[in-house]
Design a protein around this motif. Structure first.
Motif, PDB file in Angstrom:
ATOM      1  N   ARG A  55       2.794  -1.715   6.550  1.00 47.73           N
ATOM      2  CA  ARG A  55       1.712  -0.720   6.271  1.00 47.73           C
ATOM      3  C   ARG A  55       1.046  -1.242   5.077  1.00 47.73           C
ATOM      4  NH1 ARG A  55       5.278   4.480   7.639  1.00 47.73           N
ATOM      5  NH2 ARG A  55       4.623   4.777  10.033  1.00 47.73           N
TER       6      ARG A  55
ATOM      7  N   GLN B 125      -3.096  -2.206   4.562  1.00 47.31           N
ATOM      8  CA  GLN B 125      -3.827  -1.634   3.278  1.00 47.31           C
ATOM      9  C   GLN B 125      -4.435  -2.906   2.379  1.00 47.31           C
ATOM     10  OE1 GLN B 125      -4.516   1.557   2.303  1.00 47.31           O
ATOM     11  NE2 GLN B 125      -3.578   2.160   4.317  1.00 47.31           N
TER      12      GLN B 125
ATOM     13  N   VAL C  78       2.381   0.519  13.410  1.00 46.62           N
ATOM     14  CA  VAL C  78       1.183   0.205  12.249  1.00 46.62           C
ATOM     15  C   VAL C  78      -0.055  -0.282  12.848  1.00 46.62           C
ATOM     16  CG1 VAL C  78       0.824  -0.876   9.910  1.00 46.62           C
ATOM     17  CG2 VAL C  78       3.318  -0.438  10.878  1.00 46.62           C
TER      18      VAL C  78
END
Length: 250
Positions: free
Chosen positions: A95, A99, A125
């Motif tokens: 994750r 990002q 994810v």
């Protein structure tokens, strides 16, 4: 906590998941690589006997506690750390990679298990990019030509984070070599983590893990292979407990 050996020491330096993810995010933003190892009793046994393993391990910037005994020993020494097994770090790190717009790569397992693991992780994810999946041949040598080719291939794929599922000591040795060859990449040793994702191995139920009995679950699943390992792990506990107690009172 610092675990000392005749040739040096290894220290658990990650106190919790939030601190780890913050550190990794900063490294991604700075294009600064890292190697992450997850310390458990089996590693402590191997570190005493295998100098090559030790030399690879001390080159890891990040070391977590993988196994309740390491957490308990750290607390006995007066150092509070969280339990952070490699398998539990896969999704949070993936994750964080999304990002930071960082692609992922896998090294380890079989072609089929890697495909299943990639599919499962991308479902967990959304937006995750898996840029490379490399299944090493039997007898894979982390210091050999095949290992260099694998590391070069994941670098050429554009991946910035590599999950290594080779087992100790191969995965930690490969991570240390990767840091030399491609210093801008992150390498995370996760053991059987990809097999859990792929469904090739079944992990202990959550309740068993909460009761700190995952080792018993694993021993029951493969007693011929693991019985000796757990005997050796139990044998080193008293010495480490005594050293931890002394650290607390130094």
């Amino acid at each position: 906590m610092e675990f000392r050996f005749g040739i040096g020491a290894v220290r658990v330096n990650v106190t919790g998941q939030a601190a780890l993810l913050s550190d990794v995010a900063d490294r991604f933003r700075r294009d600064e690589g890292f190697a992450l190892a997850t310390l458990n009793l089996d590693h402590l046994v191997k570190l005493r006997r295998d100098r090559g393993f030790f030399e690879a391990y001390v080159r890891h910037e990040l070391i977590t506690a993988d196994g309740n005994p390491v957490v308990w020993l750290s607390r006995l020494a007066g150092r509070e750390v969280a339990l952070l097994p490699g398998a539990d770090l896969i999704v949070p790190l993936a994750r964080e990679a999304v990002q930071q717009d960082v692609a992922l790569a896998f090294i380890g397992g079989t072609t089929e298990s890697l495909a299943r693991a990639a599919k499962a992780l991308q479902q967990l994810v959304p937006g995750l990019r898996v840029a490379a999946r490399i299944a090493p041949t039997m007898g894979f040598d982390p210091n050999g030509a095949e290992a260099k080719a694998a590391l070069d291939a994941v670098a050429e794929s554009g991946a910035g984070l590599v999950f290594l599922a080779l087992g100790a000591p191969k995965q930690e040795q490969l991570a240390a070599r990767g840091r030399d060859l491609h210093p801008g990449m992150g390498f995370v040793s996760i053991g059987a983590g990809l097999d859990f994702l792929a469904g090739s191995q079944r992990r202990a139920p959550r309740l068993v893990r909460r009761l700190a009995l995952e080792w018993l679950w694993r021993a029951g699943s493969d007693p011929a292979r693991l019985a000796g390992r757990y005997v050796r792990c139990a044998a080193i506990l008293p010495g480490h407990a005594l050293r931890a107690w002394r650290m607390r009172h130094d």
